[in-house]
Motif scaffolding. Structure first.
Motif, PDB file in Angstrom:
ATOM      1  N   ALA A  50      57.074  70.604  84.973  1.00  0.00           N
ATOM      2  CA  ALA A  50      56.300  71.409  84.022  1.00  0.00           C
ATOM      3  C   ALA A  50      55.630  70.485  83.016  1.00  0.00           C
ATOM      4  CB  ALA A  50      57.223  72.386  83.300  1.00  0.00           C
ATOM      5  N   TYR A  51      54.688  71.036  82.249  1.00  0.00           N
ATOM      6  CA  TYR A  51      54.054  70.240  81.197  1.00  0.00           C
ATOM      7  C   TYR A  51      55.037  69.966  80.056  1.00  0.00           C
ATOM      8  CZ  TYR A  51      49.577  71.309  83.402  1.00  0.00           C
ATOM      9  OH  TYR A  51      48.551  71.422  84.281  1.00  0.00           O
ATOM     10  N   ASP A  52      55.901  70.948  79.800  1.00  0.00           N
ATOM     11  CA  ASP A  52      56.849  70.840  78.693  1.00  0.00           C
ATOM     12  C   ASP A  52      58.091  71.647  79.052  1.00  0.00           C
ATOM     13  OD1 ASP A  52      57.838  72.027  75.835  1.00  0.00           O
ATOM     14  OD2 ASP A  52      56.898  70.058  75.591  1.00  0.00           O
ATOM     15  N   ILE A  53      59.251  71.229  78.570  1.00  0.00           N
ATOM     16  CA  ILE A  53      60.484  71.948  78.923  1.00  0.00           C
ATOM     17  C   ILE A  53      60.544  73.340  78.305  1.00  0.00           C
ATOM     18  CG2 ILE A  53      61.854  69.879  79.370  1.00  0.00           C
ATOM     19  CD1 ILE A  53      63.101  70.231  76.599  1.00  0.00           C
ATOM     20  N   THR A  54      59.700  73.610  77.316  1.00  0.00           N
ATOM     21  CA  THR A  54      59.687  74.942  76.696  1.00  0.00           C
ATOM     22  C   THR A  54      58.707  75.889  77.379  1.00  0.00           C
ATOM     23  OG1 THR A  54      58.024  74.269  75.067  1.00  0.00           O
ATOM     24  CG2 THR A  54      60.342  73.996  74.447  1.00  0.00           C
ATOM     25  N   ASP A  55      57.958  75.417  78.377  1.00  0.00           N
ATOM     26  CA  ASP A  55      57.015  76.285  79.092  1.00  0.00           C
ATOM     27  C   ASP A  55      57.771  77.410  79.797  1.00  0.00           C
ATOM     28  OD1 ASP A  55      54.923  74.733  78.271  1.00  0.00           O
ATOM     29  OD2 ASP A  55      54.580  73.770  80.212  1.00  0.00           O
ATOM     30  N   PRO A  56      57.156  78.588  79.908  1.00  0.00           N
ATOM     31  CA  PRO A  56      57.840  79.711  80.561  1.00  0.00           C
ATOM     32  C   PRO A  56      57.956  79.562  82.083  1.00  0.00           C
ATOM     33  CG  PRO A  56      55.629  80.345  79.885  1.00  0.00           C
ATOM     34  CD  PRO A  56      55.879  78.965  79.339  1.00  0.00           C
ATOM     35  N   HIS A  57      57.092  78.740  82.683  1.00  0.00           N
ATOM     36  CA  HIS A  57      57.180  78.511  84.132  1.00  0.00           C
ATOM     37  C   HIS A  57      56.753  77.081  84.459  1.00  0.00           C
ATOM     38  CE1 HIS A  57      52.817  78.708  84.743  1.00  0.00           C
ATOM     39  NE2 HIS A  57      52.829  79.714  83.900  1.00  0.00           N
ATOM     40  N   ALA A  58      57.082  76.672  85.651  1.00  0.00           N
ATOM     41  CA  ALA A  58      56.761  75.321  86.110  1.00  0.00           C
ATOM     42  C   ALA A  58      55.308  75.236  86.568  1.00  0.00           C
ATOM     43  CB  ALA A  58      57.683  74.939  87.253  1.00  0.00           C
TER      44      ALA A  58
END
Length: 130
Positions: A50-58
């Motif tokens: 993912a772009y960031d670990i807090t993103d809602p999806h990969a």
């Protein structure tokens, strides 16, 4: 006479030192001329990214068999690709079109790549597993 004798005695030493210096110069190769073959540690590559670990999806996942892109067309459609690994590059095969992904950096938690021949680097993090 003494100077000539001393010169003759020191001449082999001087020649030997010059040869040693010349030989060491021949062995030096500028780094920009060395083509380094890098192989990817595939076990580090496999997973969900993912772009960031807090993103809602990969953004994508990759395993031994396929490269899966979530929302590949930005309309909610996902796509699965077969891929081939060549040194530090993944080639995704898609209906007569090959998409190239060059891996710049890979660790257990981060991945930096360049898509196709784009010079812009994209950074991904490993998506947390629940």
């Amino acid at each position: 006479m003494m100077k000539r004798l001393l010169f003759l005695l020191l001449l082999p030493l001087l020649v030997s030192c010059k040869n040693h210096i010349d030989n060491s110069k021949e062995k030096e190769v500028p780094l920009n001329f060395i083509k380094k073959k890098e192989n990817i540690n595939l076990t580090l590559l496999y997973g969900v990214w993912a772009y960031d670990i807090t993103d809602p999806h990969a953004v994508f996942s990759i395993d031994e068999k396929e490269f899966f892109i979530v929302d590949s067309d930005h309309l909610g459609n996902s796509k699965t690709y077969a891929y081939v690994v060549k040194e530090n590059t993944l080639e995704l095969e898609d209906e007569n079109l090959i998409k190239s992904i060059r891996i710049i950096s890979l660790t257990k938690d981060s991945l930096k790549i360049k898509w196709n021949d784009n010079e812009e680097m994209t950074r991904y993090v490993r998506f947390p597993q629940n």
